[in-house]
Design a protein around this motif. Sequence first.
Motif, PDB file in Angstrom:
ATOM      1  N   LYS A 119      72.696 -42.974  34.032  1.00 60.14           N
ATOM      2  CA  LYS A 119      71.372 -43.327  33.536  1.00 60.14           C
ATOM      3  C   LYS A 119      70.375 -43.163  34.676  1.00 60.14           C
ATOM      4  O   LYS A 119      70.740 -43.204  35.852  1.00 60.14           O
ATOM      5  CB  LYS A 119      71.353 -44.764  33.025  1.00 60.14           C
ATOM      6  N   VAL A 120      69.107 -42.993  34.323  1.00 57.93           N
ATOM      7  CA  VAL A 120      68.076 -42.670  35.301  1.00 57.93           C
ATOM      8  C   VAL A 120      68.012 -43.694  36.436  1.00 57.93           C
ATOM      9  O   VAL A 120      67.919 -43.310  37.602  1.00 57.93           O
ATOM     10  CB  VAL A 120      66.692 -42.542  34.612  1.00 57.93           C
ATOM     11  N   THR A 121      68.091 -44.968  36.140  1.00 54.32           N
ATOM     12  CA  THR A 121      67.968 -45.973  37.203  1.00 54.32           C
ATOM     13  C   THR A 121      69.136 -45.896  38.187  1.00 54.32           C
ATOM     14  O   THR A 121      68.926 -45.965  39.397  1.00 54.32           O
ATOM     15  CB  THR A 121      67.871 -47.399  36.623  1.00 54.32           C
ATOM     16  N   LYS A 122      70.346 -45.734  37.669  1.00 53.92           N
ATOM     17  CA  LYS A 122      71.508 -45.620  38.562  1.00 53.92           C
ATOM     18  C   LYS A 122      71.444 -44.318  39.353  1.00 53.92           C
ATOM     19  O   LYS A 122      71.722 -44.293  40.555  1.00 53.92           O
ATOM     20  CB  LYS A 122      72.811 -45.680  37.761  1.00 53.92           C
ATOM     21  N   ARG A 123      71.086 -43.245  38.673  1.00 56.07           N
ATOM     22  CA  ARG A 123      70.994 -41.942  39.334  1.00 56.07           C
ATOM     23  C   ARG A 123      69.965 -41.997  40.459  1.00 56.07           C
ATOM     24  O   ARG A 123      70.211 -41.531  41.572  1.00 56.07           O
ATOM     25  CB  ARG A 123      70.594 -40.871  38.318  1.00 56.07           C
ATOM     26  N   ASN A 124      68.825 -42.579  40.177  1.00 54.98           N
ATOM     27  CA  ASN A 124      67.760 -42.677  41.170  1.00 54.98           C
ATOM     28  C   ASN A 124      68.210 -43.501  42.372  1.00 54.98           C
ATOM     29  O   ASN A 124      68.035 -43.093  43.524  1.00 54.98           O
ATOM     30  CB  ASN A 124      66.517 -43.288  40.531  1.00 54.98           C
ATOM     31  N   ALA A 125      68.826 -44.648  42.128  1.00 57.96           N
ATOM     32  CA  ALA A 125      69.258 -45.522  43.217  1.00 57.96           C
ATOM     33  C   ALA A 125      70.320 -44.843  44.090  1.00 57.96           C
ATOM     34  O   ALA A 125      70.227 -44.864  45.322  1.00 57.96           O
ATOM     35  CB  ALA A 125      69.784 -46.839  42.656  1.00 57.96           C
ATOM     36  N   VAL A 126      71.320 -44.250  43.467  1.00 58.51           N
ATOM     37  CA  VAL A 126      72.393 -43.582  44.218  1.00 58.51           C
ATOM     38  C   VAL A 126      71.832 -42.384  44.981  1.00 58.51           C
ATOM     39  O   VAL A 126      72.168 -42.157  46.150  1.00 58.51           O
ATOM     40  CB  VAL A 126      73.543 -43.161  43.278  1.00 58.51           C
TER      41      VAL A 126
END
Length: 179
Positions: A119-126
């Motif tokens: 998901k966008v939030t996990k992808r962005n954080a990682v």
Amino acid sequence: MGKGEDLENIYHLYFNDLYRYVYSLGKQKHLTEDIVQETFYRAHIYLDSYSGEKIKPWLFKVAYHTFIDWMRKEKRMSYYDTNKLESHMEKEVQNKSAEYEFLVKQEIDDWFEALETLKVTKRNAVLLRDYFHFSYDEIADVMGISQTKTKVTIYRGRQELKKLRLKRDGEELGKRDGL
């Protein structure tokens, strides 16, 4: 140094990193170009209100919010393109064998491909932590969440990536063994 000169220096220093970051979020060349352009436009407008924090995280924060604004505007979540990012890391190739270079590039491509499934939030954080090496505080600031939530999001994203890798490796092993 004037406002225009400051922005020009910022542009030259961070354009490539910002472009790769935005492309990793949206996976569409035209979208990336529009968002990067809009990011520098917003940076120009808000440069006077810039409070002196580190410029790179501030610029990434502007880009992230520009991307989120675009997502809200489009009201859709399938914004991926099947094109892969051409080159993820610049490395010296003088002492590297062609086979080694191929394996490194393949590993990076596989990581980015797996990253797309998050998901966008996990992808962005990682992405911000593992690729751009932002601190937890900087990531929390960019995403507008607490440092604790940032750490949890990164941990969960990494766990999902690990599961995907194990699943992929198991499938490849089964194919090689004729299962």
